[in-house]
Design an enzyme around this catalytic site. Structure first.
Site, mmCIF file in Angstrom:
data_model
loop_
_atom_site.group_PDB
_atom_site.id
_atom_site.type_symbol
_atom_site.label_atom_id
_atom_site.label_comp_id
_atom_site.label_asym_id
_atom_site.label_seq_id
_atom_site.Cartn_x
_atom_site.Cartn_y
_atom_site.Cartn_z
ATOM 1 N N SER A 191 -8.113 1.042 -10.654
ATOM 2 C CA SER A 191 -8.248 0.100 -9.697
ATOM 3 C C SER A 191 -8.804 -1.523 -9.922
ATOM 4 C CB SER A 191 -9.785 0.815 -9.349
ATOM 5 O OG SER A 191 -9.702 0.715 -8.017
ATOM 6 N N ASP A 445 -3.416 8.467 -2.918
ATOM 7 C CA ASP A 445 -3.947 7.239 -2.591
ATOM 8 C C ASP A 445 -4.390 5.952 -1.479
ATOM 9 O OD1 ASP A 445 -6.255 5.488 -3.547
ATOM 10 O OD2 ASP A 445 -5.057 4.966 -5.300
ATOM 11 N N HIS A 470 -5.899 8.198 -7.152
ATOM 12 C CA HIS A 470 -6.545 7.296 -7.587
ATOM 13 C C HIS A 470 -6.740 6.910 -9.303
ATOM 14 C CE1 HIS A 470 -7.733 3.310 -7.389
ATOM 15 N NE2 HIS A 470 -9.250 3.425 -7.639
#
Length: 511
Positions: A191, A445, A470
């Site tokens: 991320s 995601d 994710h």
């Protein structure tokens, strides 16, 4: 639908949003996290990794890498975690795997990044997890969070470029102290941490030979993606499980508004959703609570049970839709369906008796992200279309800028990230200027809409999995992992091994 919301700013990496104690008129962006996690037990169970040994150390880091005024030379203690259990040592030039820390406590990310621990033995790798400045225990200004977070004068030192320079400085110094100058470094991140890993390889190719950037939305900036894409992916995730489930969620906002406006409606909503009676309860807070559940369940729609954010079953979106389909019809059928679905996210363990919508605790030390989301991380998230499960509204940079000026007296720089790191014509630019980056994205995601989804060159590879969520690839493996997830990890290991092999060939040819 106009809602008076808490001032909410986007957090992705590990998905959490902090909400200050004032309200500001904004269109709904994303909900906060944690929200309404009732018991201390649930908060304590946020880690999903086994207990791996690591040593906690601190590095004396300079405050400002880019200026030479007197305050620039101030220092702070930056935390990093190190595991040398499997390291082959400096004499054999064994590799060093470095995690580029996200916007929170580094221990949390370390304990949820099993991929590095599981592959360290075969690579004989040293593991290092570096905490991002202004998060966790890596707080400048004497470690005093109140001082560090006081205003723009101190928070001005919190930025992605300063963080990357921190990582480079620490890695170079660590290699020197270990007499491991020729040990190759590979950086990892998920991320925001994945964005930092990719950017680190671009900006510091002499420090790291490659990067695994998982679920890294480096293209999720203004003029690059539609603000609608995040919510559109979430909506499709639910719709792919059940058309009726999708319709129940899509119709929930009007239902809640209609119920709230009836005599005794607020009492009915509070009872239906088991909201703690001490709350200053309103329809807007309930809508934010539900939005939190749908957003973060979509992000963590993992194929195996997890307790990363909250304890969740495997395929939690499927379980939510099954809860909606299986709810017995009664007087308040639709409200019961919504409660049953939300309970998958908030109360899968069954230990909660009521839900606290006023919970604004910050167990993972994420408070600095709202500053970053007010300065350089202007990521357009929230606009909805008629197909979305969320109400229609238009994402507005002007609204974001007004809120940031109100709260911090700072004007965002919406195009700085793409100026500093690129983004436009990314395939052409990176093909010419970069190498050795893996971009993994799972298409379930919602952040994948801002990810790199196509191979750019032979050494800049996009691994895309339609069933992935994710940064699922970085999680610990389990016996229940599906074949596609095992295959993704095998590909990543092979690519990283090729980088290291090429590095050793180049090293020996020059000696």
């Amino acid at each position: 639908m106009a809602i008076q919301l808490h001032f909410t700013l986007i957090f992705f990496s590990l998905f959490l949003f902090l909400v200050p104690s004032f309200t500001f008129p904004l269109p709904p962006i994303l909900p906060r996290f944690p929200s309404s996690t009732v018991s201390a037990e649930l908060k304590q169970r946020s880690h999903s990794a086994p207990n791996n040994p690591y040593k906690t150390k601190f590095f004396t880091q300079i405050l400002d890498h880019f200026n030479f005024n007197p305050q620039s030379n101030h220092v702070f203690q930056q935390r990093y975690l190190i595991n040398d259990t499997f390291w082959g040592g400096a004499k054999s030039n064994a590799p060093i795997f470095v995690y580029t820390g996200n916007e929170g406590n580094i221990e949390w990310f370390t304990q949820n990044t099993g991929f590095m621990f599981e592959n360290a033995p075969s690579f004989h790798a040293l593991l290092v997890f570096i905490e991002h400045r202004f998060y966790g225990k890596s707080i400048p200004f004497g470690g005093n969070r109140k001082v560090a977070y006081a205003n723009a004068t101190t928070l001005g030192y919190l930025s992605s470029t300063q963080a990357l320079a921190d990582y480079a400085t620490l890695i170079v110094d660590l290699k020197k102290n270990l007499s491991a100058i020729d040990s190759p470094v590979v950086v990892f991140g998920g991320s925001y941490g994945g964005m930092l890993a990719a950017w680190f390889r671009m900006k510091y190719p002499h420090v790291a030979i490659g990067a695994l950037a998982s679920s890294a939305p480096i293209l999720h900036f203004m003029d690059l993606v539609s603000p609608d894409i995040f919510n559109s992916i979430i909506s499709q995730d639910f719709r792919s499980e059940s058309e009726n489930c999708y319709k129940v969620l899509k119709g929930s906002w009007k239902l809640i508004e209609h119920t709230a406006n009836k005599p005794g409606g607020m009492e009915l909503l509070q009872k239906s959703f088991r909201i703690c009676k001490s709350n200053d309860f309103g329809a807007g807070s309930l809508e934010g609570w539900l939005r939190t559940a749908w957003v973060y369940t979509a992000m963590t729609d993992y194929p195996t049970p997890s307790n990363f954010l909250n304890p969740l079953p495997a395929y939690p979106i499927k379980k939510m839709c099954e809860a909606i389909e299986g709810t017995e019809k009664g007087k308040n059928d639709e409200l019961e369906k919504l409660y049953a679905a939300a309970s998958i996210y908030y109360n899968y363990t069954g230990t909660a008796t009521c839900f606290d919508l006023d919970d604004d605790s910050d167990p993972h030390d994420l408070g600095g992200w709202q500053w970053q989301a007010c300065t350089e991380m202007i990521m357009p998230v929230g606009g909805s279309n008629k197909q979305s499960i969320f109400p229609e509204y238009k994402w507005s940079y002007e609204d974001r800028a007004s809120a940031c000026e109100f709260f911090y007296n700072v004007t965002p720089r919406p195009h700085w990230i793409t100026t500093e790191f690129g983004g436009h014509a990314i395939q052409t630019v990176l093909k010419r200027s970069a190498s050795n980056i893996i971009f993994f994205n799972g298409l379930r995601d919602p952040w994948s809409g801002g990810g790199v989804l196509k191979n750019i060159s032979k050494t800049i590879v996009a691994l895309v999995e339609k069933r992935g969520a994710h940064h699922v690839d970085l999680r610990y493996s389990t016996k229940e992992d599906p074949k596609w997830l095992k295959d993704v990890r095998i590909q990543e290991v092979k690519i990283i091994a090729s980088w290291i092999s090429q590095y050793y060939q180049d090293l020996h040819s020059t000696n």
